[in-house]
Write a protein that holds these residues in place. Structure first.
Motif, PDB file in Angstrom:
ATOM      1  N   ASP A  67      23.736 -17.965  11.467  1.00  0.00           N
ATOM      2  CA  ASP A  67      22.302 -18.212  11.257  1.00  0.00           C
ATOM      3  C   ASP A  67      21.459 -17.165  11.967  1.00  0.00           C
ATOM      4  N   LYS A  68      21.884 -16.740  13.137  1.00  0.00           N
ATOM      5  CA  LYS A  68      21.144 -15.721  13.891  1.00  0.00           C
ATOM      6  C   LYS A  68      21.158 -14.386  13.139  1.00  0.00           C
ATOM      7  N   VAL A  69      22.302 -14.011  12.601  1.00  0.00           N
ATOM      8  CA  VAL A  69      22.411 -12.763  11.848  1.00  0.00           C
ATOM      9  C   VAL A  69      21.556 -12.823  10.591  1.00  0.00           C
ATOM     10  N   VAL A  70      21.592 -13.959   9.886  1.00  0.00           N
ATOM     11  CA  VAL A  70      20.795 -14.108   8.666  1.00  0.00           C
ATOM     12  C   VAL A  70      19.310 -14.014   9.007  1.00  0.00           C
ATOM     13  N   LYS A  73      18.326 -10.444   9.652  1.00  0.00           N
ATOM     14  CA  LYS A  73      18.238  -9.681   8.413  1.00  0.00           C
ATOM     15  C   LYS A  73      16.929  -9.983   7.690  1.00  0.00           C
ATOM     16  N   LYS A  74      16.501 -11.247   7.722  1.00  0.00           N
ATOM     17  CA  LYS A  74      15.228 -11.605   7.089  1.00  0.00           C
ATOM     18  C   LYS A  74      14.070 -10.927   7.796  1.00  0.00           C
ATOM     19  N   ASP A  76      14.226  -8.118   9.529  1.00  0.00           N
ATOM     20  CA  ASP A  76      14.304  -6.691   9.213  1.00  0.00           C
ATOM     21  C   ASP A  76      13.782  -6.407   7.807  1.00  0.00           C
ATOM     22  N   ALA A  77      14.079  -7.297   6.859  1.00  0.00           N
ATOM     23  CA  ALA A  77      13.648  -7.091   5.486  1.00  0.00           C
ATOM     24  C   ALA A  77      12.132  -7.253   5.355  1.00  0.00           C
ATOM     25  N   ALA A  78      11.548  -8.117   6.159  1.00  0.00           N
ATOM     26  CA  ALA A  78      10.111  -8.362   6.084  1.00  0.00           C
ATOM     27  C   ALA A  78       9.305  -7.288   6.813  1.00  0.00           C
ATOM     28  N   ALA A  79       9.951  -6.559   7.693  1.00  0.00           N
ATOM     29  CA  ALA A  79       9.243  -5.519   8.447  1.00  0.00           C
ATOM     30  C   ALA A  79       8.891  -4.356   7.526  1.00  0.00           C
ATOM     31  N   PRO A  80       7.784  -3.673   7.826  1.00  0.00           N
ATOM     32  CA  PRO A  80       7.439  -2.501   7.017  1.00  0.00           C
ATOM     33  C   PRO A  80       8.580  -1.477   7.028  1.00  0.00           C
ATOM     34  N   GLY A  81       8.947  -1.021   5.852  1.00  0.00           N
ATOM     35  CA  GLY A  81      10.059  -0.065   5.741  1.00  0.00           C
ATOM     36  C   GLY A  81      11.404  -0.735   5.890  1.00  0.00           C
ATOM     37  N   VAL A  86      17.945  -7.195   0.800  1.00  0.00           N
ATOM     38  CA  VAL A  86      18.217  -8.515   1.353  1.00  0.00           C
ATOM     39  C   VAL A  86      17.373  -9.525   0.606  1.00  0.00           C
ATOM     40  N   ALA A  87      18.038 -10.552   0.085  1.00  0.00           N
ATOM     41  CA  ALA A  87      17.331 -11.601  -0.669  1.00  0.00           C
ATOM     42  C   ALA A  87      16.568 -12.501   0.280  1.00  0.00           C
ATOM     43  N   ASN A  88      15.411 -12.949  -0.142  1.00  0.00           N
ATOM     44  CA  ASN A  88      14.598 -13.861   0.697  1.00  0.00           C
ATOM     45  C   ASN A  88      14.967 -15.280   0.438  1.00  0.00           C
TER      46      ASN A  88
END
Length: 88
Positions: A67-70, A73-74, A76-81, A86-88
Motif C-alpha cells: 500500500d505504501k508503494v502504491v 506511485k500515485k 509521483d504520478a500526480a506531481a508535475p512532470g 500509472v493508473a489512478n
C-alpha cells in the motif's frame, strides 16, 4: 545471505533486539504447538490462533508495504512532470 542476517538491522548490520525477541517468541510458540501436536492434544482453535498470528503478521506487513508503494506511485504520478503510465 546468512541465517544470522535475520536478526540484524538492515541499515547498520548490528544485532536487533526486537528481531531477536521476535525469533525467540516464534520458536517458543512453535515448540509449544509442536509439543501439543506430538501429544495429540492440539485443538483447532490453538492451531488456528497460532497460524493466524504467525502468518497474519507477515501478511499484514506485506500489505502495508505494498500500500505504501502504491501510494508513493500515485503521489509521483500526480506531481508535475510525474509518470503518466500509472493508473489512478
Amino acid at each position: 545471505m546468512a541465517l544470522i542476517d535475520i536478526v540484524k538491522s538492515v541499515g547498520d548490520g548490528k544485532h536487533s533486539l526486537s528481531k531477536w525477541t521476535q525469533v525467540i517468541a516464534f520458536l517458543t510458540c512453535t515448540g509449544v504447538i509442536a509439543w501439543y501436536a506430538y501429544k495429540l492434544e492440539l485443538s483447532e482453535w490453538m492451531f488456528g490462533l497460532y497460524f493466524g498470528v504467525a502468518v497474519g503478521a507477515n501478511v499484514l506487513n506485506k500489505k502495508i508495504a505494498v500500500d505504501k508503494v502504491v501510494e508513493e506511485k500515485k503521489i509521483d504520478a500526480a506531481a508535475p512532470g510525474g509518470n503518466s503510465d500509472v493508473a489512478n
